[in-house]
Design a protein around this motif. Structure first.
Motif, PDB file in Angstrom:
ATOM      1  N   ILE A   1      -2.814   3.610  -6.623  1.00  0.00           N
ATOM      2  CA  ILE A   1      -1.797   4.059  -5.658  1.00  0.00           C
ATOM      3  C   ILE A   1      -2.010   5.519  -5.326  1.00  0.00           C
ATOM      4  O   ILE A   1      -1.805   5.948  -4.201  1.00  0.00           O
ATOM      5  CB  ILE A   1      -0.364   4.011  -6.238  1.00  0.00           C
TER       6      ILE A   1
ATOM      7  N   TYR B   1      -1.363   0.556  -1.426  1.00  0.00           N
ATOM      8  CA  TYR B   1      -1.666  -0.559  -2.349  1.00  0.00           C
ATOM      9  C   TYR B   1      -0.687  -1.679  -2.023  1.00  0.00           C
ATOM     10  O   TYR B   1       0.232  -1.960  -2.788  1.00  0.00           O
ATOM     11  CB  TYR B   1      -1.451  -0.064  -3.784  1.00  0.00           C
TER      12      TYR B   1
ATOM     13  N   LEU C   1       0.176  -4.666  -2.181  1.00  0.00           N
ATOM     14  CA  LEU C   1       0.272  -5.974  -2.823  1.00  0.00           C
ATOM     15  C   LEU C   1       1.686  -6.531  -2.740  1.00  0.00           C
ATOM     16  O   LEU C   1       2.591  -6.036  -3.421  1.00  0.00           O
ATOM     17  CB  LEU C   1      -0.121  -5.862  -4.289  1.00  0.00           C
ATOM     18  N   GLY C   2       1.852  -7.567  -1.941  1.00  0.00           N
ATOM     19  CA  GLY C   2       3.157  -8.196  -1.845  1.00  0.00           C
ATOM     20  C   GLY C   2       3.613  -8.707  -3.188  1.00  0.00           C
ATOM     21  O   GLY C   2       2.831  -9.225  -3.972  1.00  0.00           O
ATOM     22  N   SER C   3       4.893  -8.500  -3.469  1.00  0.00           N
ATOM     23  CA  SER C   3       5.542  -8.954  -4.696  1.00  0.00           C
ATOM     24  C   SER C   3       5.253  -8.039  -5.891  1.00  0.00           C
ATOM     25  O   SER C   3       5.735  -8.309  -6.982  1.00  0.00           O
ATOM     26  CB  SER C   3       5.113 -10.386  -5.048  1.00  0.00           C
ATOM     27  N   CYS C   4       4.488  -6.985  -5.675  1.00  0.00           N
ATOM     28  CA  CYS C   4       4.123  -6.106  -6.792  1.00  0.00           C
ATOM     29  C   CYS C   4       4.820  -4.752  -6.745  1.00  0.00           C
ATOM     30  O   CYS C   4       4.822  -4.017  -7.728  1.00  0.00           O
ATOM     31  CB  CYS C   4       2.624  -5.894  -6.822  1.00  0.00           C
TER      32      CYS C   4
ATOM     33  N   MET D   1       4.150  -1.779  -5.437  1.00  0.00           N
ATOM     34  CA  MET D   1       3.287  -0.682  -5.879  1.00  0.00           C
ATOM     35  C   MET D   1       3.725   0.615  -5.210  1.00  0.00           C
ATOM     36  O   MET D   1       3.160   1.035  -4.200  1.00  0.00           O
ATOM     37  CB  MET D   1       1.831  -1.006  -5.549  1.00  0.00           C
TER      38      MET D   1
ATOM     39  N   HIS E   1       7.256 -17.873  -7.720  1.00  0.00           N
ATOM     40  CA  HIS E   1       6.144 -17.269  -8.445  1.00  0.00           C
ATOM     41  C   HIS E   1       5.778 -18.149  -9.631  1.00  0.00           C
ATOM     42  O   HIS E   1       6.641 -18.828 -10.195  1.00  0.00           O
ATOM     43  CB  HIS E   1       6.590 -15.892  -8.939  1.00  0.00           C
TER      44      HIS E   1
ATOM     45  N   HIS F   1       8.872  -1.999 -13.943  1.00  0.00           N
ATOM     46  CA  HIS F   1       7.577  -1.546 -13.445  1.00  0.00           C
ATOM     47  C   HIS F   1       7.396  -1.876 -11.973  1.00  0.00           C
ATOM     48  O   HIS F   1       6.329  -1.678 -11.417  1.00  0.00           O
ATOM     49  CB  HIS F   1       6.452  -2.143 -14.279  1.00  0.00           C
ATOM     50  N   LYS F   2       8.424  -2.384 -11.354  1.00  0.00           N
ATOM     51  CA  LYS F   2       8.368  -2.531  -9.900  1.00  0.00           C
ATOM     52  C   LYS F   2       9.454  -1.661  -9.292  1.00  0.00           C
ATOM     53  O   LYS F   2       9.198  -0.542  -8.905  1.00  0.00           O
ATOM     54  CB  LYS F   2       8.548  -4.005  -9.530  1.00  0.00           C
TER      55      LYS F   2
ATOM     56  N   PRO G   1       4.723   2.870 -14.225  1.00  0.00           N
ATOM     57  CA  PRO G   1       3.386   2.568 -13.701  1.00  0.00           C
ATOM     58  C   PRO G   1       2.866   1.199 -14.149  1.00  0.00           C
ATOM     59  O   PRO G   1       3.177   0.753 -15.244  1.00  0.00           O
ATOM     60  CB  PRO G   1       2.510   3.665 -14.310  1.00  0.00           C
ATOM     61  N   HIS G   2       2.062   0.604 -13.294  1.00  0.00           N
ATOM     62  CA  HIS G   2       1.519  -0.717 -13.643  1.00  0.00           C
ATOM     63  C   HIS G   2       0.396  -0.635 -14.667  1.00  0.00           C
ATOM     64  O   HIS G   2       0.093  -1.601 -15.352  1.00  0.00           O
ATOM     65  CB  HIS G   2       1.045  -1.439 -12.387  1.00  0.00           C
TER      66      HIS G   2
ATOM     67  N   GLY H   1      -2.165  -3.396 -15.309  1.00  0.00           N
ATOM     68  CA  GLY H   1      -1.753  -4.723 -15.794  1.00  0.00           C
ATOM     69  C   GLY H   1      -0.649  -4.665 -16.823  1.00  0.00           C
ATOM     70  O   GLY H   1      -0.294  -5.683 -17.413  1.00  0.00           O
TER      71      GLY H   1
ATOM     72  N   GLY I   1       4.973  -3.307 -18.940  1.00  0.00           N
ATOM     73  CA  GLY I   1       6.129  -3.266 -18.072  1.00  0.00           C
ATOM     74  C   GLY I   1       7.385  -3.360 -18.914  1.00  0.00           C
ATOM     75  O   GLY I   1       7.361  -3.074 -20.110  1.00  0.00           O
TER      76      GLY I   1
ATOM     77  N   THR J   1      -1.524  -9.054  -1.056  1.00  0.00           N
ATOM     78  CA  THR J   1      -1.534 -10.299  -1.833  1.00  0.00           C
ATOM     79  C   THR J   1      -1.985 -11.445  -0.929  1.00  0.00           C
ATOM     80  O   THR J   1      -1.574 -11.527   0.220  1.00  0.00           O
ATOM     81  CB  THR J   1      -0.130 -10.573  -2.387  1.00  0.00           C
TER      82      THR J   1
END
Ligand SMILES: Cc1ncc(COP(=O)(O)O)c(C=O)c1O
Ligand SMILES: Cc1ncc(COP(=O)(O)O)c(C=O)c1O
Lengths: 525, 448, 525, 448
Positions: free
Chosen positions: A93, A98, A100-103, A105, A197, A296-297, A302-303, A306, A309, A444
């Motif tokens: 980021i 960045y 990414l849908g659903s993430c 960021m 999801h 974490h969203k 921060p992610h 991975g 969270g 995504t």
């Protein structure tokens, strides 16, 4: 000094030459190759200075490890360089959009990192006497208060380690409530929209529930009729994401909640998309019984490539008594951590059990707290508004160039499908990989499953209009290129990344999951 | 607001492009009843200076481990983490990237995961490891479910010296799924527990921890043989991973799955989280593993690269048929683990383990020299149990008042078991100096 | 989540295509373009939340600034991203070998950064009452002790801000001593070898001294005879670098020192190359009167893209009394900072004046102290030995492929010239630029001036044999390529860096030294 | 040793390649007499944990500014630096790169230097600025030498309210070069000093600071006109750069060279260093400037890029003919400055300045309310001078004992001037709260 590098010899630009040849090292300017640590092993070298203990008298019984473990030896400079070089192969980021849908960021403020490292938070043991950790308990209690206020829910379970873990926690609370009602065995079915999801059905399955999919309507929402038809005395709960994974608000959500409750079931809400409504809509006002929040969203921890969270779960009156251990209560004598069933019973609650060792993701709690305090209730409401505004701006700007399956307005993410690629020979995946060449992380893809070749874009509120305009311009340009016959640009993409497209089929067919002395080094290094 | 780039002018302009009169317009799908105007009843925005001051004040209300002689373990251990580690994990490219689903621009993350998997396999003496779980306790519960899948049986047998929190997490997950769990009563160090007798034909797995909750080292070989004889799996739990620098790894004692808590390497105490769960097993069971796996492959030019693989085990592909629901894991903690272990290397890691053991042995000696104090362990690593002449909880409280964090009362996590009341579980790592130990002993004498 | 990105669609590697086309954004994968902050201006945006003061009653008299300053407005995420993107255009030690001769680009331990940020050091004001800064004064005193022990000199002036500033300080002390002797005006000449670093003559000139160059011998050292011939009653000092800038130890240094002293002059030693001898040779044993130490070289404080550094100067008995203000003394009542001439006189010393406001580069002192304590006297000696070993390894490995003007052994750096390029049409500069494509920072070029087309390589002790071997292999490969007729690879170099060769002539002919609203944005962004 | 990659095996092998018997062999050019075997008489190597503990202990002996109500200025000011700044300057690519002599792989450094130069020019109201000097005091001395080059004269006239350290540094450098300096006696706030009268035909430059050592704002216009009339340059000195968010910049008042201390923006107090010297002037004087300059150009593909330029002014090219001997400067501090100022932006920077001024005004009011205390300044920014009924040094010591760092006794830097004995120079920035001010006032009453 290297001041002499052009002593009397100013470089003249000379002719450009974009020739591309293989270098001796495999490096290309600042694009550096790097072997595995095991290939850098220098036996005897170490990056930590430790003195052998004097007067060493082992008390290991028969358990001394004799053989070589096989860890490589490296000095500190070598380790530093290794990981710095690896890091430079990553997108982030901090380097660019960045989407990414659903993430979700979003920007990760460094203030939060600094606060999480205060010794009073970072260097405290979970099992210290409680009187020595009153500040830590106060932080958990304060964060819990913010989460309850923002969601309009009376209780929250703080210990879940991530969203999926929160789902598990919420569903366990539901199960406990059903059991307490004597309906534990009777209610075996969970209704889950097709657009859900993967963690939703997976969570339900972990609890041995039968997953029953609810179809979506043409406008990307739960098909109310189909849903009602599926309701019944064997339904334990519905797991609904709102705003949903198409980036749309479930208009009928209150009616859905009422129907669920009328049927004696519970309403689990997947709160991964809370960023769209934080400060504007309170899930408690929608009839939700349990909802996890990905700190974490929405709250910007921060992610970290991975994780880690954190997935606290807010609970309704009906579920609150079943919240798991531990939890913090505030008494006259300060804060108290309720760790045992015994204490809990005394409080009149019936915890269903324990999700995890210790008390949850304290490090993430501190970051989220700093984030929330920085925004305040006014800033958080603005977060939701700007997130939704940015997404709608992207949707409005691109809907005539890409193809959008649903009418706007959307919430925090803009969903497109692959109809605009029909006949081009370019697939969603190719299109996304071409974005890498342009300096963007792809959105995504192929999720949610309810639209074909989905492209789900979540810009978040921390992107400027300037950034979005360049992004929009790029996607228009790529859409045109795809419609023109510039196919190889897409199928060969990415052309400029540290690696060209990777062979995932090979990886799965013949799994190499660890380094072995005989692993061929191949191109790396 | 400093984190929000849009200005009022931007917002107006963008609404124009969208064709909406106002932002409220964009929220029109929200049912009337649920719309709120005005702010939630919470404080307003604050500047960085104000937030920093408020949280610093809160943090100061805790007694941090670095400020006192410190001897608490019980599944979380205080080790010195080299400054390089924290510097590197804060690199933007590691800290602010997502799960590496786009391998072409996340080789950095993927390669360290591959290195992490290899390190964990080497430490535990197993074939393969995954890219991390939430922590040791959830890794343990996932191991039990994996054993159920492998053996097609449903019953787990838990040692009584398994960390009580781990036991609770396993029980919680199994029972929620309707699977029975048989847990033994805690056997004190010295006493051996007859877990082999509990292994039956319906046993899916036996779960044994070493070092145990009481710090004792356990021989797994016989248990492994017995389990295998009945077609059950042995799940070994290692709460203090540093022990594997000095102690025979479960992989060499017949374990089928090894789970552990990786916090000790690269990660701070953090009041309990985030930590990093380690999960290793035999190659033949790979497709039953939970969590992410990073694998080696090649790119279109034939260059070596890494990708997430075997994802047909995972929720995002298999949904209700997945081996687990885990998605976000402990990536950055795994990176800290990998960097710290790379710094230590073979020699440094073993030396670190020897120092830990030596410090614990010295402390055990010193404490058992105190009148009325008895050391219970025969074989241990950096943690052991002592019997005090009075309630361990009272003693720990008194010690804390005098500025010593002196261990974990065994009964805190296993309430209502009178035999544990006077037992104190004590840990000592490389951070403890002779002075720390002297202070501990002196203060203990005072409070006894 | 973007888990769906390859839902049922594992990527197959497909065909590689190293086609190179222009992207829409100008970015190429992770190689990102970035405009100037002024081009990102978003009026009204800010990255710092501050509340307007209430009850604001200015007391500015007639001095209120009315006009717009012209600073761009940006949010924190935008600022973060801007500088992260810029950083990625840089090479660094942490990313690879940085063999700049005379610069001692060694590993910078992060422990030192951490220590320098302790509030007790970083958040202390230079003018606090001295009793409130005893720890800071103790650190300065301790560092001074280490520097004196390592150099075998009785005194050290801590305040100089960098090497050149240290030279100035040392030469001022010499001048003060001469003035005290009544020879201030009589001695007007400074002897400086041709090979000297530019700061030496520049420093002498600042003090209005005449610079008289001493020729070098065929073996790269001071021509003793020529030097002695130049000595005379008008010589104030010699400024000699040892080990010298050819990477060689001045064999006759003691004889030189004796001759200088016999002539009534002083011996200033440029200590920039102290890394070669630290812990093994003490300048005090060589007859040095003054020597600066670049803490940002030998003692590893980071170069930071050009500073800050620190240049303490050790002084002989003869010069010690003239050391500048301030300095630390250790008395019964703790540490005392001597700030005024009055106090100094009381101590019996005659400071020539003050080099700088306050007390010197405290931040660098802490870093250097942490570095020294980590190594200890044993580790520091090893530093010198490994630095010299690494340089000789490079020299021995490459002397038959490149051309070396002088016989080994060398000290900490290996010097080559451009004879090996004769007839290839490839110049030293081109050769060095080609190293950039291979992932290396070039060595120092065209310095020292005493050899033609110099290539000065200083690996430092923090490079592993593995790294050196790859570096050596690369240079052999490039030397062969140059001798073959692969000329465009060199003249067009670098091909893979964020920029191709830059037009320095244009920059100097038509200087654009600041952004102006009308500056054409050109390719950037 | 953790920082040294070579193992004994490596060393043996490398000596073999070199053809040397031992490392001593490589040092054979060192005269016998000067060779030392054995170690210098200093402590041996220590691990990270030990070093960290020792230095932390030393640091704890200082009273850090964040731990008390703090009001000291005098050329170094305590401001809040956003966490982003310190994070970014620690990026490996910024922290561990050298001076950008290879522009193709140092565009990151070069572009921020270009941004820095532009920011400094904008703040000071000048045409161009260089890429930083060591600090404000050395920048000031370099400015005087530059004025000498421009005017071909040798005599500088210094205002009596120039920071005493700056004055000392200028005198030291000029006198070492044999150039005369005329420095006026300090004029207290309110009293105007007649510096114009001192400007003569041999005057190279007049050096005037605003805000002054005593915090007073000075009108430069008349001085500039007078200097120019005599063919001399006006050098304006700005020790507190934040003042330029609110105060007319010297560039608008006729200054020919503006130097300043940039520490206030992006940089901590650091007990006096490293700081960052700002140096700005008119375009026509560019080729007489000291220090590095970054300029814009294009690369072989025609893309915009940046390089160090006009280096024919510098020591590495011009040697004894260079405009200065400076080489290493304050690059990283300049980066911190640039980042912090970028975060503030036009609005934030001006607001920051207003808050500083407002806090100082409030404090001045509060202090002058104390019996026997008199505020001397008419116009000031965030620093002012008060007269106390007794010795300022004694008062400051007494305040420190009670946990307040209450300012700078004017006499500390100008010893032996009785008229200054009771004067205290006090600064207040955005870090001060109402509580801080209340504590100061209350404590001052106690000690008076
Ligand atoms: C809609 C949705 N639900 C659940 C999850 C799972 O959350 P976590 O990854 O924190 O376990 C995610 C995140 O990937 C998500 O996007
Ligand atoms: C030999 C030599 N002398 C003096 C200097 C000047 O030191 P600094 O850059 O710290 O002013 C340098 C560094 O560039 C150098 O290499």
């Amino acid at each position: 000094m290297s001041g002499m590098n052009n002593q009397g010899r100013p470089t003249a630009a000379g002719e450009a030459s974009s020739s591309s040849f293989e270098t001796y090292t495999g490096n290309k300017g600042l694009r550096l190759e790097e072997p595995l640590i095991f290939e850098l092993d220098n036996p005897g070298a170490t990056g930590v200075d430790l003195d052998e203990p004097e007067g060493y008298e082992p008390k290991l019984g028969a358990f001394e490890r004799k053989a070589r473990i096989g860890l490589p030896g490296m000095s500190e400079p070598d380790v530093m360089r290794h990981y710095v070089r690896l890091s430079r192969k990553n997108y982030s980021i901090d380097a660019g959009l960045y989407p990414l849908g659903s993430c979700t960021m979003k920007h990760n403020p460094r203030l939060n990192e600094k606060m999480a490292r205060l010794p009073g938070f970072a260097d405290v043991h979970p099992l210290q006497p409680q009187k020595t950790v009153q500040g830590a308990l106060e932080l958990m209690d304060t964060l819990a208060h913010w989460l309850k206020e923002l969601t309009g829910m009376p209780a929250v379970a703080m210990s879940p380690k991530a969203g999926a873990h929160g789902e598990l926690c919420g569903m366990m609370a539901i199960r406990a409530a059903l059991v307490a009602r004597g309906e534990g065995d009777k209610r075996t079915r969970i209704l889950v929209p097709e657009s859900a999801h993967g963690t939703n059905p997976a969570t339900a399955a972990l609890l041995q529930y039968k997953v029953d999919a609810i179809p979506a309507t043409a406008d990307g929402r739960v098909d109310l009729a189909a849903f009602k038809a599926k309701l019944g005395p064997d339904v334990a709960a519905i797991m609904l994401t709102n705003p949903n994974t198409c980036g749309l608000f479930e208009r009928d959500i209150i009616e859905i909640a009422d129907a669920v409750h009328a049927a004696g079931a519970y309403f689990y809400c997947d709160g991964a998309n809370f960023n769209a409504i934080v400060g504007r809509v309170r899930p408690g006002d929608l009839g939700v019984d349990a909802m996890h929040i990905n700190l974490h969203k929405t709250f910007s921890t921060p992610h970290g490539g991975g994780g880690p969270g954190a997935g606290p779960v807010v609970l309704s009156e009906a579920l609150a008594p079943f919240a798991p251990l531990p939890y913090v209560v505030h008494g006259a004598d300060g804060f108290r951590l309720v760790e045992t069933v015994g204490e809990a019973k005394a409080d009149g609650s019936h915890p269903f059990g324990r999700m995890v060792a210790f008390h949850g993701q304290m490090g993430m709690f501190v970051r989220a707290m700093a984030y929330m305090m920085s925004h305040g209730s006014d800033g958080l409401r603005q977060v939701a508004e700007d997130a939704v505004l940015n997404a709608n701006y992207v949707l409005a700007s691109l809907k005539d160039y890409l193809s959008a399956p649903f009418e706007g307005p959307c919430m925090h993410e803009a969903l497109f499908d692959d109809r605009f690629l029909k006949g081009t020979g370019v697939e969603t995946l190719d299109f996304a990989k071409a974005m890498i060449d342009e300096g963007y992380h792809p959105m995504t893809m192929y999720f949610p499953l309810v639209v074909h070749g989905a492209l789900l874009i979540e810009p978040t509120e921390t992107e400027s209009k300037h950034t979005l305009d360049q992004f929009i311009g790029t996607l228009k340009h790529l859409a045109q290129a795809a419609k023109g016959n510039d196919k190889s640009r897409f199928t060969g993409a990415p052309h400029f990344a540290p690696r060209h497209r990777l062979d995932e089929t090979l990886a799965a067919r013949n799994p190499v999951l660890r380094w072995q002395a005989e692993t061929p080094k191949q191109a790396a290094e | 607001m400093r984190y929000l780039p849009l200005t009022q002018a931007d917002r107006r302009e963008m609404l124009g492009v969208i064709g909406a009169k106002s932002v409220d317009d964009l929220f029109r799908d929200v049912p009337e009843r649920a719309r709120r105007d005005g702010f939630v009843d919470l404080p307003r925005r604050q500047g960085e200076l104000e937030v920093e001051r408020a949280l610093t004040k809160m943090a100061a209300k805790n007694i941090s481990a670095d400020s006192v002689p410190f001897f608490i373990g019980g599944g979380a251990y205080r080790h010195h983490v080299p400054s390089v580690v924290d510097h590197l994990i804060q690199r933007s490219e590691f800290l602010t990237s997502y799960t590496p689903y786009q391998p072409e621009i996340t080789q950095g993350t993927l390669q360290y995961l591959f290195e992490f998997q290899t390190q964990v396999a080497l430490l535990t003496g197993m074939d393969v490891a995954n890219a991390s779980m939430y922590d040791g306790s959830t890794a343990c519960a996932e191991a039990v479910l994996m054993a159920h899948r492998v053996t097609k049986r449903k019953k787990a047998v838990l040692s009584g010296t398994l960390h009580p929190h781990y036991r609770a997490v396993v029980e919680n997950l199994c029972e929620a799924g309707g699977d029975p769990v048989e847990a033994l009563a805690p056997a004190l160090p010295g006493k051996t527990e007859d877990i082999i007798a509990r292994i039956a034909d319906d046993t899916s797995c036996v779960v044994v921890q070493t070092p145990t909750y009481f710090g004792e080292l356990i021989d797994l070989r016989a248990i492994a043989d017995a389990a295998h004889a009945k077609g059950a799996l042995l799940i070994a739990v290692v709460p203090e991973i540093v022990s594997l620098g000095l102690v025979t790894p479960p992989g060499e004692m017949g374990a089928d799955i090894v789970v552990g808590e990786g916090q000790s390497i690269g990660n701070g105490l953090n009041f309990g989280g985030p930590y990093v769960g380690l999960f290793a097993t035999r190659t033949k069971y790979v497709r039953q593993m939970p969590g992410r796996l990073c694998g080696q492959t090649v790119d279109a030019e034939g260059k070596r690269g890494f990708v997430l693989t075997l994802s047909t085990r995972e929720q995002h592909i298999r949904r209700e048929k997945a081996t687990s629901n885990i998605c976000t894991n402990s990536g950055l903690c795994a990176l800290a683990f990998t960097i710290h272990l790379s710094l230590l290397g073979e020699d440094g890691f073993k030396r670190l383990a020897r120092i830990n053991h030596a410090n614990a042995v010295k402390l055990g000696k010193a404490l058992s020299g105190v009148a009325g104090v008895e050391l219970l362990n025969d074989a241990f690593f950096n943690e052991f149990t002592i019997r005090l002449p009075k309630s361990a909880t009272a003693v720990v409280d008194a010690l804390a008042d005098k500025g010593v964090l002196g261990g974990l009362p065994a009964g805190r996590l296993i309430p209502g078991n009178a035999t544990l009341d006077n037992l104190l579980i004590v840990a000592s790592t490389e951070i403890n100096t002779d002075q720390d130990r002297a202070d501990f002993v002196a203060t203990l004498k005072e409070v006894l």
